[in-house]
Design a protein around this motif. Structure first.
Motif, mmCIF file in Angstrom:
data_model
loop_
_atom_site.group_PDB
_atom_site.id
_atom_site.type_symbol
_atom_site.label_atom_id
_atom_site.label_comp_id
_atom_site.label_asym_id
_atom_site.label_seq_id
_atom_site.Cartn_x
_atom_site.Cartn_y
_atom_site.Cartn_z
ATOM 1 N N HIS A 80 0.837 -1.200 0.000
ATOM 2 C CA HIS A 80 0.000 0.000 0.000
ATOM 3 C C HIS A 80 0.875 1.255 0.000
ATOM 4 N N ILE A 81 1.879 1.271 0.856
ATOM 5 C CA ILE A 81 2.787 2.418 0.942
ATOM 6 C C ILE A 81 3.544 2.585 -0.376
ATOM 7 N N ARG A 82 4.021 1.488 -0.934
ATOM 8 C CA ARG A 82 4.745 1.557 -2.211
ATOM 9 C C ARG A 82 3.845 2.069 -3.329
ATOM 10 N N ARG A 83 2.589 1.629 -3.323
ATOM 11 C CA ARG A 83 1.644 2.075 -4.349
ATOM 12 C C ARG A 83 1.411 3.584 -4.247
ATOM 13 N N VAL A 84 1.217 4.080 -3.028
ATOM 14 C CA VAL A 84 1.000 5.518 -2.823
ATOM 15 C C VAL A 84 2.246 6.301 -3.248
ATOM 16 N N ALA A 85 3.423 5.833 -2.815
ATOM 17 C CA ALA A 85 4.675 6.521 -3.168
ATOM 18 C C ALA A 85 4.870 6.514 -4.689
ATOM 19 N N GLY A 86 4.565 5.399 -5.343
ATOM 20 C CA GLY A 86 4.683 5.308 -6.801
ATOM 21 C C GLY A 86 3.728 6.269 -7.500
ATOM 22 N N HIS A 87 2.504 6.353 -7.000
ATOM 23 C CA HIS A 87 1.532 7.288 -7.576
ATOM 24 C C HIS A 87 2.043 8.718 -7.459
ATOM 25 N N LEU A 88 2.567 9.049 -6.295
ATOM 26 C CA LEU A 88 3.056 10.415 -6.079
ATOM 27 C C LEU A 88 4.282 10.712 -6.938
ATOM 28 N N ARG A 89 5.146 9.722 -7.132
ATOM 29 C CA ARG A 89 6.297 9.923 -8.028
ATOM 30 C C ARG A 89 5.818 10.167 -9.457
ATOM 31 N N SER A 90 4.776 9.436 -9.859
ATOM 32 C CA SER A 90 4.240 9.625 -11.215
ATOM 33 C C SER A 90 3.610 11.001 -11.386
ATOM 34 N N ARG A 91 3.264 11.628 -10.280
ATOM 35 C CA ARG A 91 2.689 12.982 -10.308
ATOM 36 C C ARG A 91 3.769 14.056 -10.221
ATOM 37 N N GLY A 92 5.044 13.636 -10.213
ATOM 38 C CA GLY A 92 6.131 14.608 -10.273
ATOM 39 C C GLY A 92 6.875 14.853 -8.978
ATOM 40 N N TYR A 93 6.521 14.164 -7.915
ATOM 41 C CA TYR A 93 7.254 14.317 -6.655
ATOM 42 C C TYR A 93 8.479 13.400 -6.688
ATOM 43 N N ALA A 94 9.652 13.971 -6.553
ATOM 44 C CA ALA A 94 10.889 13.179 -6.591
ATOM 45 C C ALA A 94 11.043 12.342 -5.333
ATOM 46 N N ALA A 95 10.695 12.897 -4.201
ATOM 47 C CA ALA A 95 10.836 12.211 -2.914
ATOM 48 C C ALA A 95 9.586 12.462 -2.074
ATOM 49 N N PRO A 96 8.454 11.853 -2.466
ATOM 50 C CA PRO A 96 7.183 12.170 -1.808
ATOM 51 C C PRO A 96 7.156 11.874 -0.313
ATOM 52 N N LEU A 97 7.903 10.874 0.127
ATOM 53 C CA LEU A 97 7.863 10.503 1.543
ATOM 54 C C LEU A 97 8.418 11.598 2.445
ATOM 55 N N ARG A 98 9.225 12.477 1.892
ATOM 56 C CA ARG A 98 9.756 13.568 2.705
ATOM 57 C C ARG A 98 9.301 14.944 2.227
ATOM 58 N N GLU A 99 8.499 14.965 1.167
ATOM 59 C CA GLU A 99 8.011 16.236 0.638
ATOM 60 C C GLU A 99 6.608 16.576 1.113
#
Length: 150
Positions: A80-99
Motif C-alpha cells: 500500500h505504501i509503495r503504491r501511494v509513493a509510486g503514484h506520487l512519483r508519477s505525479r512529479g514528486y521526486a521524494a514524496p515521503l519527505r516532501e
C-alpha cells in the motif's frame, strides 16, 4: 569573500545501525525496504566481500521515519505504501515521503500537497475537501440568541 551557509541537516549522516535504532525497526526490515527501493541510503559502499557501509542522510532518515510510522505504527501494508509513493512519483514528486504530509484514517492514506489540498489514495486525483467548524462563529450565534430584545 562569500561564505556559504551549510544547513546542519546537510552535514548529518547516520549508520544503518543508528537509523534502525531511531526508526525502531529491525535490520531485516531496513534491508527489505532498501531492496524494495522504498528507502535507500545515500551512501552504500562495498568495502569487502562481507562489509558494506550504508549511511543514511537526514533526508533518507526522514523518509525512513515516515515509512516506519505508516507501516509499523499505523499498520499499513508495505504494498500500500509503495503504491501511494509510486503514484506520487508519477505525479512529479521526486521524494514524496519527505516532501508531503501524510495522515491515515482506517486503511486509507491521505497526503497533503504543497498547495494545501488533500488527496486520498483509494481514489487518486479526487481532492478531499477539508472543512472545519468554526467555534467562534457558533459562539457568536449563541451570544446573539442569548441577548434579550430591548
Amino acid at each position: 569573500m562569500q561564505t556559504m551557509a551549510v544547513a546542519t541537516e546537510d552535514l548529518l549522516a547516520f549508520s544503518d545501525t543508528r537509523a534502525m535504532s531511531i526508526a525502531g525497526i529491525s535490520r531485516w526490515r531496513l534491508r527489505y525496504w532498501e531492496e524494495q527501493g522504498l528507502v535507500v541510503p545515500s551512501v552504500k559502499r562495498q568495502l569487502g566481500s562481507r562489509t558494506t557501509v550504508r549511511l543514511y542522510s537526514y533526508q533518507d532518515l526522514l523518509s525512513l521515519l515516515v515509512v516506519s510510522a505508516l507501516r509499523v505504527d499505523r499498520g499499513m501494508s508495505l504494498q500500500h505504501i509503495r503504491r501511494v509513493a509510486g503514484h506520487l512519483r508519477s505525479r512529479g514528486y521526486a521524494a514524496p515521503l519527505r516532501e508531503l504530509k501524510f495522515a491515515t484514517l482506517g486503511r486509507e492514506i491521505y497526503f497533503q500537497h504543497p498547495d494545501g489540498s488533500w488527496e486520498g489514495d483509494l481514489r487518486p486525483d479526487q481532492i478531499v475537501l477539508v472543512e472545519t467548524i468554526r467555534l467562534d462563529l457558533l459562539r457568536s450565534r449563541i451570544d446573539k440568541a442569548a441577548k434579550r430584545p430591548a
